[in-house]
Design an enzyme around this catalytic site. Structure first.
Site, short mmCIF file in Angstrom:
data_model
loop_
_atom_site.label_atom_id
_atom_site.label_comp_id
_atom_site.label_asym_id
_atom_site.label_seq_id
_atom_site.Cartn_x
_atom_site.Cartn_y
_atom_site.Cartn_z
N LYS A 177 -7.10 13.07 11.02
CA LYS A 177 -7.12 13.79 9.74
C LYS A 177 -7.56 12.89 8.59
O LYS A 177 -8.32 13.31 7.74
CB LYS A 177 -5.71 14.34 9.48
CG LYS A 177 -5.60 15.18 8.23
CD LYS A 177 -6.04 16.61 8.46
CE LYS A 177 -5.82 17.41 7.18
NZ LYS A 177 -6.33 18.76 7.34
N LYS B 13 -12.87 7.65 14.49
CA LYS B 13 -11.64 8.09 15.10
C LYS B 13 -11.36 9.55 14.74
O LYS B 13 -11.56 9.96 13.60
CB LYS B 13 -10.49 7.21 14.60
CG LYS B 13 -9.18 7.54 15.28
CD LYS B 13 -8.05 6.76 14.59
CE LYS B 13 -6.73 7.45 14.84
NZ LYS B 13 -5.65 6.92 14.02
N CYS C 253 -6.23 -2.34 0.96
CA CYS C 253 -5.63 -1.92 2.22
C CYS C 253 -6.73 -1.77 3.27
O CYS C 253 -7.71 -1.07 3.03
CB CYS C 253 -4.90 -0.59 2.03
SG CYS C 253 -4.44 0.16 3.61
N HIS D 108 -6.84 2.12 4.09
CA HIS D 108 -7.16 3.08 3.04
C HIS D 108 -8.28 2.63 2.10
O HIS D 108 -8.81 3.44 1.34
CB HIS D 108 -5.91 3.37 2.19
CG HIS D 108 -4.88 4.17 2.92
ND1 HIS D 108 -3.88 3.59 3.67
CD2 HIS D 108 -4.72 5.50 3.03
CE1 HIS D 108 -3.13 4.54 4.20
NE2 HIS D 108 -3.61 5.70 3.85
N CYS E 4 0.26 3.54 3.10
CA CYS E 4 0.84 3.06 4.37
C CYS E 4 2.35 2.90 4.27
O CYS E 4 3.02 2.74 5.29
CB CYS E 4 0.24 1.72 4.76
SG CYS E 4 -1.52 1.74 5.04
N CYS F 258 0.86 -1.19 0.00
CA CYS F 258 0.00 0.00 0.00
C CYS F 258 0.89 1.23 0.00
O CYS F 258 1.72 1.41 0.90
CB CYS F 258 -0.93 0.04 1.21
SG CYS F 258 -1.83 1.61 1.31
ZN LIG Z 1 -2.89 1.74 3.35
#
Ligand SMILES: [Zn+2]
Length: 644
Positions: free
Chosen positions: A300, A297, A145, A148, A131, A128
């Protein structure tokens, strides 16, 4: 562990985004712990900083039309400025782009490489880009992912690997033999659960051809270091590893503070890296939960940004600190809402703490001419209530120490607030306003004890709300600065000397919150000082008579600019006109209010709401439809007459 030292770190924050409330919470917790241990007489070191390498930074910089270094300088600067403006007293702010950090990362890589725990191999897997890591088939969710939700790419490349698997058994043993190595316990269990599966070796490099923005491997400069192998090392590079005095002094007592999303790198990678490098493991990893906002959560990447400074500017940094530290049981998730913050601010800070100080000092002014008596001269005559109050405060120091050692900030605050209740009960039982009439010497004893209790409350509040604590001491006429205070010198009952109280404004004016569906009542200044109006339970007719309730007529009404809830009224009290601000905009349109007769509390201290002066509070109650209904004379009454 040597008791006289305390070393606390926050994670170094990744500069792919500006600081948000999650970062602010972690840094406030570290600041509170640092202040507490300093107050307790320890030598303290508090480290924070920014993590600045990696593909995400390179891409964010390109998108912003900047070089990676210029971009990192800018965002890192924003973090530093934010913490400084919030008064968070770190001792060092480290950046991973500093040369001294790069040198330590390379030295540690070289050591582990020479020991044979870093090897070169080919790896193919699902990668990914967001990440910057490979995912195993098990971790991937339908080829995407898990973080994501973007498709993973199959990437095959030569890389360097850290022989993490070699340290699995050691790490399991270490965690089992040191039950508070990772705490609270749920996170220790989570780490152990992870370690039940065979630990794979960790890919620690990225080909420079693919990613140039990183620290080159010292033994092969075709590669740069994987971000975690770079970032984690800040905790020792900042201290001047291996020879620095700070490292020698503080590393043996190192405590890390993290949010639970980075448990794996801190609980698994980092101890094995330290072991391989021949460095003792840290003492404690303290893991906190998430602030939940609408069940998502606060981060951002999910698009739920809440600027800590915005909240701090709106309600005050002290109120924000109190809310964050009181509301979250360390380790568990907690719900964040502005409304809950306002509720705590009004109930715990304005009503309880602020009002106790205000009523006490008003009584000192009225009955003792502003002179706070020393506690020691009262010893010859101690009542049962005195003894019980003193005992409660003698136990406070130890109770707070126990909770702070385990990072239970909310319980330490609970302990302090129990004492506030105790002091309120003490005043209500002693009734200084009655003693003043029949036994003047006893007033001095009762108020001397009350002021001594407030002195100790200020002292213990300092780590949590430093500016508020300083104000409490200043109002009590104590010249010493709390930042220099030590529990060993000031923490015992009876250390307060005679001094002159200082007049001042309320610590925490009540604030207005405009919920979507209004049910909160009208904002008002803290109740008048000296009277037992907050005692709870029944009140006597005397106390009721202290309230100056009057019939008023509304002369003008207009919405307060910038407020969703507030109306600015001019009311007539017969011979006098008053400006009154009331939270009734959701319930009444201003033009319908003019000419109405209402009932106002006329002897409240003036306050300001959204910059508009308010001298009085109107009475209202929720109607059947949930909207507020004004309390009004049943038929026209004489304007200005007293309501009895
Ligand atoms: Zn990711």
């Amino acid at each position: 562990m040597p008791e006289e030292l305390f070393y606390i770190t926050t994670p170094i924050y990744y500069v792919n985004a500006l600081p948000h409330s999650g970062h602010a919470y972690t840094t406030i917790v570290a600041d509170t712990a640092a202040r507490y241990h300093r107050l307790a007489g320890r030598r303290v070191y508090f480290l924070t900083g920014t993590d600045e390498h990696g593909d995400k930074i390179a891409r964010a910089a390109a998108a912003a039309g900047e070089t990676p270094q210029a971009y990192a300088d800018r965002i890192s600067g924003a973090f530093r400025t934010t913490w400084e403006r919030m008064g968070l007293g770190f001792d060092q702010f480290i950046r991973t782009t500093e040369a001294r950090h790069t040198q330590v990362v390379q030295a540690i890589l070289q050591t582990i490489y020479e020991a044979g725990d870093i090897y070169h191999s080919e790896y193919g897997g699902l990668y990914c880009v967001g990440c910057e890591r490979f995912y195993t088939d098990k971790e991937a969710v339908e080829g995407k992912c898990p973080d994501h939700q973007t498709p993973l790419e199959f990437v095959k490349e030569q890389n360097y690997f850290f022989r993490m698997s070699k340290y699995q058994d050691w790490l399991v043993r270490h965690i089992q033999e040191h039950p508070d190595f990772i705490r609270p316990e749920r996170y220790k269990n989570e780490a152990l659960a992870f370690l039940r599966e065979p630990l794979e070796d960790l890919c620690i490099s990225r080909p420079r051809a693919r990613l140039a923005w990183g620290i080159p491997l010292p033994f092969d400069d075709r590669y740069v270091t994987y971000v975690w192998f770079d970032a984690l090392i800040n905790y020792v590079s900042a201290l001047g590893y291996p020879d620095g005095e700070l490292f020698q002094t503080f590393w043996p007592v190192a405590q890390h503070l993290i949010a639970k999303d980075i448990l794996k790198p801190h609980g698994i990678y980092w101890p094995t890296m330290l072991k391989a490098a021949g460095i003792e493991p840290y003492q404690h990893l303290n893991v906190h939960g998430y602030w939940l906002m609408d069940e998502a959560k606060m981060s951002k990447s999910r698009g739920r940004v809440l600027s800590p400074l915005e909240l701090g500017e709106k309600y005050g940094l002290e109120a924000l600190r109190y809310f964050l530290l009181r509301e979250m049981a360390f380790g568990l998730d907690a719900n964040f809402s502005e409304e809950a913050l306002v509720t705590r601010l009004n109930a715990d800070l304005a009503n309880n703490l602020g009002n106790l100080l205000q009523r006490t000092l008003a009584m000192v002014e009225r009955f003792l001419g502003g002179e706070i008596p020393p506690v020691t001269i009262q010893e010859h005559r101690v009542t049962e209530a005195d003894a019980s109050l003193v005992l409660a405060f003698q136990e406070l120091q130890e109770e707070v120490a126990r909770e702070m050692a385990g990072f239970a900030f909310h319980r330490a605050l609970e302990a302090i607030w129990q004492r506030l209740d105790k002091v309120n009960q003490y005043i209500d039982s002693q009734k200084p306003w009655e003693l003043a009439k029949k036994e003047p010497a006893a007033v001095s004893r009762a108020l001397g004890n009350t002021c001594e209790a407030l002195r100790l409350i200020g002292l213990h509040l300092y780590p949590f709300m430093p500016a508020t604590a300083e104000k409490i001491w200043a109002r009590l006429g104590i010249g010493d600065r709390l930042s220099d205070a030590r529990l060993s010198q000031s923490g015992e009952w009876g250390k307060g000397a005679a001094r002159k109280a200082v007049r001042g404004e309320a610590l925490f004016p009540r604030v207005e919150f405009a919920p979507a569906e209004g049910s909160l009542s009208v904002a008002a200044a803290p109740a008048g000082a000296g009277e037992p109006v907050l005692a709870g339970g029944e009140i006597g007719i005397e106390e009721f008579r202290r309230l100056d309730l009057r019939v008023a007529e509304i002369l003008t009404a207009k919405a307060v600019r910038g407020s969703k809830k507030l109306v600015h009224l001019t009311v007539s009290l017969g011979g006098e006109e008053r400006s009154v601000v009331a939270g009734i905009l959701l319930d009444y349109s201003p033009e319908t209010l003019v000419g109405k007769q209402i009932v106002v509390v006329a002897n409240l201290q003036p306050t300001k709401l959204m910059g508009v002066e308010s001298r009085g509070m109107l009475l209202a109650a929720p109607g059947a439809d949930g909207k507020l209904v004004l309390v009004s004379p049943e038929r026209p009454a004489a304007v200005g007459s007293k309501v009895k």
